[in-house]
Write a protein that holds these residues in place. Structure first.
Motif, mmCIF file in Angstrom:
data_model
loop_
_atom_site.group_PDB
_atom_site.id
_atom_site.type_symbol
_atom_site.label_atom_id
_atom_site.label_comp_id
_atom_site.label_asym_id
_atom_site.label_seq_id
_atom_site.Cartn_x
_atom_site.Cartn_y
_atom_site.Cartn_z
ATOM 1 N N THR A 1 -32.168 32.030 27.952
ATOM 2 C CA THR A 1 -32.669 33.395 27.907
ATOM 3 C C THR A 1 -32.441 34.040 29.263
ATOM 4 N N ALA A 2 -31.954 35.270 29.254
ATOM 5 C CA ALA A 2 -31.747 36.008 30.503
ATOM 6 C C ALA A 2 -32.738 37.167 30.583
ATOM 7 N N LEU B 1 -26.375 33.891 35.733
ATOM 8 C CA LEU B 1 -27.033 32.587 35.881
ATOM 9 C C LEU B 1 -28.339 32.707 36.660
ATOM 10 N N GLN B 2 -28.356 33.554 37.672
ATOM 11 C CA GLN B 2 -29.556 33.728 38.494
ATOM 12 C C GLN B 2 -30.718 34.309 37.692
ATOM 13 N N ARG B 3 -30.418 34.911 36.566
ATOM 14 C CA ARG B 3 -31.449 35.552 35.741
ATOM 15 C C ARG B 3 -31.715 34.782 34.442
ATOM 16 N N SER B 4 -31.140 33.590 34.324
ATOM 17 C CA SER B 4 -31.236 32.829 33.077
ATOM 18 C C SER B 4 -32.163 31.625 33.226
ATOM 19 N N THR B 5 -32.888 31.349 32.172
ATOM 20 C CA THR B 5 -33.733 30.154 32.101
ATOM 21 C C THR B 5 -33.470 29.444 30.779
ATOM 22 N N SER C 1 -27.905 23.532 36.948
ATOM 23 C CA SER C 1 -28.739 24.623 36.426
ATOM 24 C C SER C 1 -28.032 25.509 35.413
ATOM 25 N N GLU C 2 -26.849 25.112 34.959
ATOM 26 C CA GLU C 2 -26.062 26.014 34.129
ATOM 27 C C GLU C 2 -25.944 25.537 32.682
#
Length: 339
Positions: free
Chosen positions: A134-135, A160-164, A258-259
């Motif tokens: 989810t972003a 990616l910085q905004r995704s979990t 983390s990706e």
């Protein structure tokens, strides 16, 4: 999601326009060859996940090349609207059938529909999939304004910085991407085998390459096509989810950065499934295709290529001349290693 895996030879790019001819096949459970109720003799294709993005463009391009297309989608309204739009653009040979790829009974209903309506299937493109993440995006500012001037890699890093990712999303990702591909293939395989030149395309990703696995044992097992089985792929899916839940991804050799961890595993399993099936069904052309990092809803249009461009890679592989490569990973339209 766009890294080339070294220099690779290019496959033949000529698109086959010839119609399938006879086939003798005695495997149990396989339909007898039939021209079907459709008197036009056109090739018939199913596109899973065809209502938007790359899938919709695949439907458009196949239909424009004289293929009868069954566009499938989980959402009936969106799927029907996509078909209506293609009809209005001058492509009448597209029909809609609802399909939730994670539901085996839905795949079975689709198979019955195809048998009754067409009596044949020439091309199956497994395109349905989710990212498993989810972003959180600030939609008060147009995304394209935020991304202007950024390279494809910078746009990916921004996303990616905004995704979990959560365990529930990982579970859904494996259920739809890997098991959904398997359910649809198993349901439609008997019809696909009844044609003389059947094509099965599994839309994959370079994120499914084995370089993202940290454990040599897993890499070796997924590379050992002579001994790899579909049952083992199913087990690997369950093992990954167990290790994900228990925080043991790194210690057991899975992708653990983390990706898009579940996405990577799901696509690696799809690539393994492609290789297993291609060895078992030599009369079919069964390949995985990475269409490139394309601008679609799944990545908030952060990609490098257009959906039309990505779809053209899938279609060109699906329509390669008879007797072409099978069991291959295509990086766009080039044959590339699975590692």
């Amino acid at each position: 999601m766009h890294w080339q895996a070294g220099p690779v030879p290019k496959p033949k790019q000529h698109i086959a326009a010839c119609l399938p001819s006879g086939l003798e096949h005695s495997e149990p459970g396989v339909m007898e060859r039939s021209s079907g109720p459709d008197p036009s003799g056109k090739r018939v294709a199913v596109v899973a996940g065809g209502n938007k993005g790359i899938g919709l463009e695949v439907c458009r391009q196949l239909a424009s090349r004289g293929v009868m297309v069954i566009l499938t989608a989980r959402d009936e309204k969106r799927g029907s609207e996509a078909v209506e739009m293609l009809h209005e653009s001058g492509l009448p040979d597209v029909q809609f059938h609802r399909l939730d790829v994670s539901d085996p009974s839905g795949a079975a209903r689709l198979a019955e529909f195809i048998k009754e309506k067409f009596g044949r299937l020439d091309i199956l493109i497994n395109n349905a999939g989710v990212l498993g993440a989810t972003a959180e995006i600030d939609t008060t500012v147009p995304i394209q304004e935020v991304l202007v001037g950024k390279s494809a890699m910078e746009r990916l890093q921004w996303l990616l910085q905004r995704s979990t990712e959560s365990y529930e999303e990982a579970e859904e990702c494996l259920k739809i991407n890997y098991f959904g591909t398997k359910y649809v293939t198993e349901a439609l395989l008997p019809i696909l085998l009844s044609t003389s030149d059947g094509r099965l395309i599994n839309v994959s990703s370079n994120y499914g390459l084995l370089r993202y696995f940290s454990g040599e044992n897993l890499k070796q097992e997924l590379s050992d096509v002579e001994n790899l089985t579909v049952e083992r792929l199913d087990e690997m899916s369950e093992l990954f989810l167990k290790d994900y839940k228990n925080g043991q991804l790194k210690s057991n050799g899975w992708p653990h950065d983390s990706e898009y961890l579940a996405y990577k595993v799901s696509k690696a399993l799809i690539n393994g499934y492609t290789r297993i099936m291609s060895k078992k069904y030599l009369e079919l052309r069964i390949n995985s295709v990475h269409p490139g990092y394309c601008k679609t809803d799944i990545n908030f249009d952060t990609g490098e290529y257009t959906a039309e461009d990505g779809a053209s890679c899938i279609v060109s592989v699906a329509l390669l001349p008879e007797g072409g490569p099978t069991g291959v990973f295509f990086f766009r339209t080039e044959e590339a290693p699975f590692v």
